[in-house]
Design an enzyme around this catalytic site. Structure first.
Site, PDB file in Angstrom:
ATOM      1  N   GLY A 207      67.774  22.126 111.313  1.00 56.30           N
ATOM      2  CA  GLY A 207      67.532  21.137 112.359  1.00 56.30           C
ATOM      3  C   GLY A 207      66.384  20.224 111.981  1.00 56.30           C
ATOM      4  N   ASP A 208      65.406  20.118 112.880  1.00 55.27           N
ATOM      5  CA  ASP A 208      64.212  19.315 112.602  1.00 55.27           C
ATOM      6  C   ASP A 208      63.009  20.202 112.310  1.00 55.27           C
ATOM      7  OD1 ASP A 208      64.205  20.220 115.255  1.00 55.27           O
ATOM      8  OD2 ASP A 208      62.854  18.622 115.888  1.00 55.27           O
ATOM      9  N   GLU A 209      63.270  21.399 111.805  1.00 55.80           N
ATOM     10  CA  GLU A 209      62.207  22.345 111.477  1.00 55.80           C
ATOM     11  C   GLU A 209      61.980  22.370 109.971  1.00 55.80           C
ATOM     12  OE1 GLU A 209      63.033  25.509 115.138  1.00 55.80           O
ATOM     13  OE2 GLU A 209      63.839  25.894 113.129  1.00 55.80           O
TER      14      GLU A 209
END
Length: 294
Positions: A207-209
């Site tokens: 994801g955005d991690e």
């Protein structure tokens, strides 16, 4: 384009020189009254077999062998150790040169196939270790690299795991579409790589991690300073589709060996601290700096 034209010119020059040398060898063989000097034809034939297609190279080898063999017919004082009839000379030379062309082409094909296989293996390895969207390392490689770093860690030094999450990514993804979201992830990955040292490992965990592995950290303050550097790298807005987006980043930190001795444990603790810091930004709970477990 210039390099391509230069390569093509060099190739044509080699082909022209190779073909031009064949009549010269034939003349030399005839003038020295020793047709087997035609064995030197192997050299230009090899160049021809490398630069032109196999049928043309085979035809050249055959014609060259026949011509050199038949030259023996005009020689008066040959003085060969073994004197073959002209037709036999033509057959031996043409067959030998054709075999050389076949072997050279097989070796070239094998080398090309090996190069293709090597390239595929490198690509497969890269695909297995890198995130396809951003080009940085993926979660699998990050955990393996963290495990390796822990096994080689020196006494008295720590390893920091920084778990980060983008602030406001969901809004960009929802309002501007997945293409803008993907572009934002690529730009964010670039900022992360530029914000840390060249020896540090940056990976997209999902994801955005993102995860950052920092080796040889002296204490929690040094790791905290690095997290501040990362946060400052996201102060400048992102420019996407002719629009400006203010997207920040929140970082959680865990330390080896203080917080655990397994990669998954360190990542989980850093993840939890990142969410505490994210809630602290919203005023829900106070943020905490990394401290030893227990």
């Amino acid at each position: 384009m210039g390099d391509m034209n230069r390569t093509r010119s060099q190739r044509l020059a080699v082909i022209a020189a190779s073909y031009a040398s064949l009549p010269l060898l034939a003349w030399l063989a005839y003038m020295t009254v020793h047709v087997h000097i035609g064995a030197l034809a192997v050299i230009p034939i090899l160049f021809i077999s490398y630069y032109v297609r196999a049928p043309a190279a085979l035809l050249t080898a055959f014609v060259t062998g026949v011509a050199l063999g038949l030259l023996d017919q005009g020689a008066v004082n040959r003085g060969h150790l073994i004197d073959f009839p002209p037709v036999m000379d033509a057959l031996i030379l043409s067959t030998s040169l054709c075999v050389i062309v076949i072997v050279a082409n097989r070796l070239r094909e094998a080398a090309a196939a090996n190069q293709v296989l090597h390239g595929r293996l490198i690509k497969a390895r890269r695909d297995a270790e890198h995130d396809s969207l951003t080009g940085i390392f993926n979660r699998t490689y990050f955990l393996a690299r963290l495990d390796e770093a822990m096994s080689h860690a020196n006494a008295g030094s720590s390893i920091a795991v920084l778990f980060s999450d983008l602030d406001g990514f969901k809004q960009v993804n929802d309002t501007s579409g997945h293409l803008a979201g993907d572009q934002l992830l690529r730009l964010a990955a670039g900022r992360l790589v530029n914000a840390v040292r060249a020896v540090d490992t940056v990976a997209r965990l999902g994801g955005d991690e993102f995860g950052i592995l920092v080796e040889r950290v002296h204490d929690a303050d040094e790791a905290m300073q690095m997290s501040h550097n990362i946060e400052r790298a996201f102060i400048e807005p992102f420019h996407l589709q002719n629009r400006r987006y203010s997207v920040g980043i929140t970082v959680g930190i865990s330390l080896y060996p203080d917080d655990g001795n397994r990669p998954e444990t360190l990542l989980r603790i850093a993840d939890a601290r990142m969410y505490r810091a994210k809630h602290a930004k919203r005023g829900d709970v106070p943020a905490s700096r990394p401290t030893p477990a227990g």
